[in-house]
Design a protein around this motif. Structure first.
Motif, short mmCIF file in Angstrom:
data_model
loop_
_atom_site.label_atom_id
_atom_site.label_comp_id
_atom_site.label_asym_id
_atom_site.label_seq_id
_atom_site.Cartn_x
_atom_site.Cartn_y
_atom_site.Cartn_z
N VAL A 1 -22.87 13.31 7.92
CA VAL A 1 -23.29 14.55 8.57
C VAL A 1 -24.78 14.40 8.86
CG1 VAL A 1 -23.52 17.04 8.36
CG2 VAL A 1 -21.57 15.88 7.31
N ILE A 2 -25.12 14.40 10.14
CA ILE A 2 -26.50 14.18 10.57
C ILE A 2 -27.06 15.51 11.09
CG2 ILE A 2 -28.03 12.87 12.07
CD1 ILE A 2 -25.68 10.79 12.25
N ILE A 3 -28.08 16.02 10.41
CA ILE A 3 -28.69 17.30 10.77
C ILE A 3 -30.11 17.04 11.26
CG2 ILE A 3 -29.32 19.60 9.99
CD1 ILE A 3 -27.18 19.36 7.83
N ASP B 1 -24.38 16.54 13.95
CA ASP B 1 -23.38 15.54 14.39
C ASP B 1 -22.58 15.05 13.19
OD1 ASP B 1 -23.60 15.09 17.27
OD2 ASP B 1 -25.65 14.46 16.84
N TYR B 2 -21.39 14.51 13.50
CA TYR B 2 -20.48 14.01 12.47
C TYR B 2 -20.03 12.60 12.87
CZ TYR B 2 -20.34 19.07 11.82
OH TYR B 2 -20.70 20.38 11.66
N VAL B 3 -20.21 11.64 11.99
CA VAL B 3 -19.81 10.26 12.26
C VAL B 3 -18.82 9.84 11.18
CG1 VAL B 3 -20.57 7.88 12.53
CG2 VAL B 3 -22.05 9.75 13.33
N TYR B 4 -17.59 9.56 11.59
CA TYR B 4 -16.55 9.16 10.66
C TYR B 4 -16.41 7.64 10.64
CZ TYR B 4 -15.09 14.06 10.55
OH TYR B 4 -15.06 15.42 10.38
N ASN B 5 -16.26 7.07 9.44
CA ASN B 5 -16.06 5.63 9.27
C ASN B 5 -14.77 5.45 8.50
OD1 ASN B 5 -16.08 2.92 8.37
ND2 ASN B 5 -18.33 2.86 8.44
N GLU B 6 -13.69 5.13 9.23
CA GLU B 6 -12.37 5.00 8.59
C GLU B 6 -12.32 3.82 7.64
OE1 GLU B 6 -9.81 6.95 8.48
OE2 GLU B 6 -10.76 8.46 9.75
#
Length: 837
Positions: free
Chosen positions: A503-505, A491-496
Motif C-alpha cells: 500500500v503506497i500512500i 496505490d496498491y501493488v499485489y505480488n502473487e
C-alpha cells in the motif's frame, strides 16, 4: 454561535469567490503584521447591573449601569470601558447610597474614566453610568457568522409591518454588547450580572440567569429583574422582549423553556423537545452536569445570525420555527439546538481567551452536532453530519489559514469554516486517536481546571496530555497551529509470488508540509477483516502486508476519520466489496459515488440498485439523485425500485427524491402519484410532485402552485418548488407573488439556490414597476450577503442573467423607452445608487 454559511451554486463559484478573497487580501496585507493576542487586563469585571427602558418610537434604550470592578494585579487610577455610540449623561463613583461625579473623556467608542484614587489589587469599586443607547446610529461591521453588529435590535418597533411581530433582542458576539451596556467587551472578561427591564406589560422578557421578580407598574408597563449568579463573558449578555408563547419543560428540576411565536406553540416541543435529553447526554459526555441555573431558547425575527449561545438564554433565527408539515421531513434545526447547548460548556463555562483561539469554543459546538446525531440516530447519521461539515471546509478555500491564528484582518474573520468545520473534524480525529474514554476524560479536565475562566488551545493540549500520558505537541502543532490538510494518492501493488500487497500512500500537497497521520488499514477476505495500525509520516510511505489468499479489499483509513482529499486507486470490484463489508457510512458513500461515475458497467448498476435500498436514508437519496437516466438498461432496472420507494419508503425525503427521479420516465401512470403527492402531508413530497407535474402539465402545475401559495402554505421544501414553478412559468401576473416569496425567505441555502431562477424570471419581466420591485429584492439580498463576501457574485448574476439580456433585447423592443428605463435602473443599483432612476 451557529454561523449561517450560505450554500454555493457550483464549485466554480466557490473557486471564484476564493480567488476574490485572496485578491482582496493581497491588496491589503497590513493586518499580517499585527499580532492579535488576548486583551491586556488592567481591571477585572466583578458584577454588572443594568436598569433599562425602551423607546420604541426612536429605537433608543435608556439605561443606568452599576459596574463593579477591581484591579487585575497592578494598582490603577483609571478605567477604560467600551461604550459604542451612546449619549453619556453621567459617570460617578458609588459610595454606599451616594454617588460622586468622576471626570471622563468619551470619543463615541471608548469611555475613559479618571478614578477618585489609585486602587490596589483586591480593592473593588463601583461605577455608575447614566446613558442612552442608539443602536441604529452605530456603524459597526459584521462577519460571515453575524451579518450585523448593532448589539441591540428593535424589530418592527412601531408595528408598521403587518405580518411581523414587534420584538427586541440583543446580539453580543463579538464585541457588540457595549452598544447597549458599558463594559470591558472582551472574551477574557467574566462577570456576574443583574438585568432589570421595564417593558409594555403585554410582552414577556428573557435574560441571563433566573427571573427573581416581576412587578406590574401603574403606567401599563412591567418591570422584570433577572439575576445571573455565575460569571460569564460580556458578549454572552442577553435581553429579549416580545409577544411569545412560553412552553415550559424541565431538566433535573431546572427550568427549560421554549419562547416561540404563538402559532408555533403546538409544535414547540417537536422542535425543541430533545433539549433535556441533550442536556443529559452532554453532561455524561463531559462528566460535568449542565452548570447553569436554567436553560431557555427564544426565536427572533430578522436575526443577524443562525443562533447564539447567550448563557442560559439561547437565541435562534426564525427558521427554527417549523410547522407540523415541515417537521415530517425532519427537524432541520436540531443540529443547531445541539450546537448552542454544547456552547454552554465550551464557550460559556470555559471561554476562548481571545478571538484568535475562537476554535476552542466553535470546534466543540460544531462537533457536538456529530456527537448528538451519532448518539441519538446512530453512527451513519453521525458520520453523515461529520462528512457534510468536512466538505463545507474543503470547499471553503481556507487551506492557508491556521486553526489558531494571531494574524487576521478583523476579529470577525475568525468566524469561518476553519474555526468551525475544520476544528470539528480535528476533534473527530483526536477522539479516534485517543479513544472515547480518554476523549471524555480530557474534556472533563479541560472544563474543570478552567471553569468560569478563559482558556486557549494549549490548555486543551495539556488536558489531553494529562490523560494520555503522551506528548501531544506534534498533533496540536500540526492541526491547531498549522494550516492545510493532506492530499493523498493511494496505490496498491499485489505480488502473487511473494503473497503480499504493498500500500503506497503519497502526500501530494504542494505546500511542502508533510502530515503525521495515525490510521488503520483493513485487509478483507469476504467479511473477515485484519486490521493494521500504521503511521503515515513521509511524503511517500509504503506498507507491506502478507496474505494467503489475495485480498478482495484493502481499505486505507478503515475508520474513515481523516480530514483529507484523496485519490484512492481502487477497482470497481474493490468498491463493491467495500460497500458490502466495510460498512461505514463513508465506505458506502465512496462506493456509490464511484459506481455513479461508471454507470455503463453492469456491476456498477447492480451496486446502485443495491444502494437504492441502503439502510441509511441519506444514501438512498444520494443513489436516487445521481442515476444516469440516459442509460436505458439502468433506467429500466431502477424504475420498479424507485416506484416502490416513492410509495412506501418510511422517510418522506426519500419518497420525494424517488418522485423527483420518476420525473425522468414517460409513464402516465405516475401522474396520479404527482397529483396525489401535491397534497401530501410532507412538504418535500408535495414539492417534488409539483415540480414533476410541471414537466408533464405546466398549466395544471401553475394553477396548483398559485392555489397553494394563496393558501399560505409556503413553508419548507414547498416554498422552493412553488417558487420554481411560478418563476419558470414566466407569468407576469405572478410577479408580485414571486418577488414577495423571494424577499420574505430567510437567508438559507434554498434562497441562495433560487437566486439564479429569480434572475432568469426578472430577465423576462416587461412591466417596469414589477421589474424594479424584483431588482430591489435582489439588492436587499445582496446587502445581506456583504459580510459573507458574496456581493460580487450577486452583481455578476444581475449583470449576466438580466442586464445583458435586457440590453440584447433593446434593438427589437416594441417599447424601447420602458426597457431602457429598466436597464438604467439596474445599472444604477449595480453601481450602488440607492435611488435608482
Amino acid at each position: 454561535m451557529k454561523k449561517f454559511l450560505v450554500g454555493v451554486l457550483a464549485l466554480a463559484t466557490v473557486q471564484q469567490l476564493t480567488a476574490q478573497d485572496h485578491q482582496a487580501e493581497a491588496q491589503d496585507t497590513s493586518w499580517k503584521k499585527e499580532y492579535r493576542g488576548s486583551y491586556t487586563i488592567i481591571n477585572d469585571l466583578v458584577h454588572t447591573k443594568v436598569d433599562v427602558k425602551f423607546d420604541y418610537d426612536k429605537s433608543y434604550m435608556y439605561g443606568k449601569a452599576w459596574i463593579t470592578l477591581k484591579p487585575h494585579f497592578y494598582p490603577t487610577d483609571s478605567l477604560t470601558l467600551d461604550a459604542k455610540g451612546m449619549d453619556i449623561h453621567k459617570v460617578a463613583l458609588v459610595k454606599g447610597t451616594a454617588t460622586s461625579p468622576l471626570k471622563y473623556e468619551y470619543d463615541g467608542m471608548n469611555l475613559d474614566i479618571k478614578l477618585d484614587k489609585t486602587y490596589k489589587n483586591g480593592e473593588t469599586y463601583t461605577i455608575y453610568i447614566d446613558y442612552t443607547s442608539k443602536p441604529n446610529e452605530v456603524k459597526v461591521q459584521g462577519s460571515a457568522a453575524i451579518t450585523d453588529a448593532k448589539g441591540l435590535y428593535f424589530i418592527n418597533p412601531k408595528g408598521e409591518e403587518k405580518d411581523k411581530p414587534t420584538q427586541i433582542w440583543t446580539q453580543g458576539e463579538t464585541e457588540a454588547t457595549s452598544v447597549w451596556c458599558p463594559t470591558i467587551d472582551k472574551p477574557n472578561m467574566k462577570t456576574t450580572q443583574e438585568t432589570i427591564m421595564t417593558v409594555p406589560a403585554k410582552y414577556v422578557t428573557l435574560s441571563n440567569g433566573k427571573m427573581v421578580s416581576s412587578k406590574k407598574n401603574a403606567d401599563g408597563t412591567r418591570t422584570d429583574t433577572w439575576k445571573m449568579d455565575l460569571p460569564h463573558a460580556p458578549y454572552l449578555f442577553f435581553m429579549g422582549v416580545g409577544d411569545y408563547a412560553v412552553i415550559k419543560d424541565t431538566w433535573k428540576g431546572k427550568e427549560v423553556n421554549y419562547y416561540v411565536e404563538h402559532e408555533y406553540a403546538p409544535v414547540a416541543r417537536k422542535i425543541f423537545g430533545n433539549t433535556p435529553e441533550m442536556m443529559t447526554f452532554f453532561s455524561k459526555l463531559t462528566g460535568i452536569e449542565y452548570p447553569w441555573a436554567k436553560y431557555s431558547q427564544m426565536t427572533a425575527r430578522d436575526y443577524v445570525s443562525g443562533a447564539m449561545e447567550n448563557t442560559t438564554a439561547t437565541l435562534h433565527q426564525e427558521s427554527a420555527q417549523q410547522d407540523a408539515r415541515e417537521l415530517i421531513d425532519g427537524n432541520s434545526w436540531e443540529s443547531t439546538i445541539a450546537h448552542e447547548l454544547f456552547h454552554h460548556w465550551f464557550g460559556d463555562y470555559v471561554t476562548a481567551e481571545s478571538w484568535s483561539n475562537l476554535t476552542v469554543n466553535e470546534s466543540f459546538a460544531n462537533y457536538s452536532e456529530t456527537l448528538w446525531d451519532e448518539y441519538k440516530y446512530g453512527k451513519d447519521a453521525g458520520d453523515a453530519q461529520n462528512y457534510n461539515d468536512m466538505v463545507g471546509y474543503l470547499q471553503s478555500g481556507s487551506e492557508k489559514k491556521d486553526l489558531v491564528r494571531f494574524h487576521y484582518p478583523d476579529k470577525e474573520a475568525m468566524f469561518d469554516a476553519v474555526s468551525y468545520n475544520k476544528g470539528g473534524r480535528i476533534l473527530h480525529m483526536l477522539r479516534n486517536y485517543v479513544g472515547n474514554d480518554a476523549f471524555s476524560k480530557a474534556l472533563n479536565i479541560y472544563l474543570t481546571e478552567n471553569k468560569f475562566q478563559a482558556a486557549e488551545a494549549h490548555n486543551l493540549r495539556l488536558a489531553f496530555e494529562k490523560v494520555t500520558g503522551q506528548d501531544m505537541n506534534w498533533y496540536f502543532n500540526q492541526w491547531y497551529f498549522g494550516d492545510g490538510h493532506p492530499l493523498l494518492d493511494i496505490d496498491y501493488v499485489y505480488n502473487e509470488n511473494a503473497k503480499s500487497v504493498q500500500v503506497i500512500i503519497k502526500q501530494t500537497q504542494k505546500t511542502g508540509k508533510v502530515f503525521i497521520l495515525p490510521i488503520a488499514i483493513d485487509v478483507y477476505n469476504g467479511a473477515k477483516k485484519e486490521r493494521y495500525k500504521v503511521w503515515v509520516k513521509n511524503q511517500a510511505d509504503t506498507f507491506t502486508f502478507k496474505y494467503t489468499t489475495r485480498p478482495e479489499l484493502v481499505n486505507v483509513d478503515g475508520d474513515k476519520i481523516l480530514l483529507t482529499v484523496k485519490k484512492d486507486n481502487k477497482t470497481l470490484d474493490n468498491y463493491i466489496h467495500q460497500y458490502k463489508y466495510a460498512g461505514l457510512y463513508l465506505d458506502r458513500r465512496e462506493a456509490i459515488e464511484f459506481a455513479q461515475k461508471n454507470q455503463s458497467n453492469p456491476k456498477a448498476q447492480e451496486l446502485l440498485k443495491l444502494a437504492l435500498k441502503d439502510k441509511y436514508f441519506g444514501l438512498r437519496i444520494l443513489a436516487a439523485s445521481k442515476l444516469d437516466f440516459k442509460n436505458d438498461d439502468l433506467k429500466a432496472a431502477a424504475e420498479p425500485i424507485l416506484a416502490d420507494l416513492a410509495k412506501n419508503d418510511p422517510k418522506s425525503t426519500v419518497r420525494a427524491a424517488a418522485i423527483a427521479a420518476l420525473g425522468n420516465y414517460d409513464n402516465p401512470a405516475y401522474n396520479a402519484i404527482y397529483s396525489k403527492g401535491i397534497n401530501d402531508s410532507s412538504y418535500s413530497v408535495a414539492g417534488a410532485s409539483l415540480e414533476n407535474l410541471a414537466k408533464k402539465d405546466k398549466d395544471a402545475a401553475f394553477a396548483a402552485a398559485k392555489k397553494i401559495a394563496a393558501s399560505g402554505q409556503l413553508k419548507g421544501a414547498m416554498t422552493e418548488s412553488i417558487f420554481k414553478v411560478l418563476a419558470q412559468s414566466g407569468d407576469e401576473s405572478s410577479a408580485a407573488l414571486v418577488t414577495k416569496t423571494f424577499d420574505d425567505m430567510p437567508l438559507s441555502n434554498a434562497k441562495f439556490n433560487l437566486f439564479p431562477v429569480f434572475c432568469n424570471y426578472l430577465a423576462n419581466v416587461n412591466n417596469t414597476a414589477n421589474f424594479k420591485k424584483g431588482v430591489d429584492a435582489t439588492i436587499a439580498f445582496r446587502q445581506v450577503l456583504v459580510p459573507y463576501g458574496y456581493e460580487q457574485m450577486v452583481n455578476d448574476f444581475l449583470t449576466n442573467s438580466i442586464l445583458k439580456k435586457k440590453e440584447a433585447a433593446l434593438a427589437t423592443a416594441s417599447d424601447k423607452k420602458a426597457l431602457q428605463d429598466q436597464i438604467d435602473y439596474l445599472k444604477a443599483k449595480l453601481s450602488g445608487d440607492k435611488k435608482g432612476f
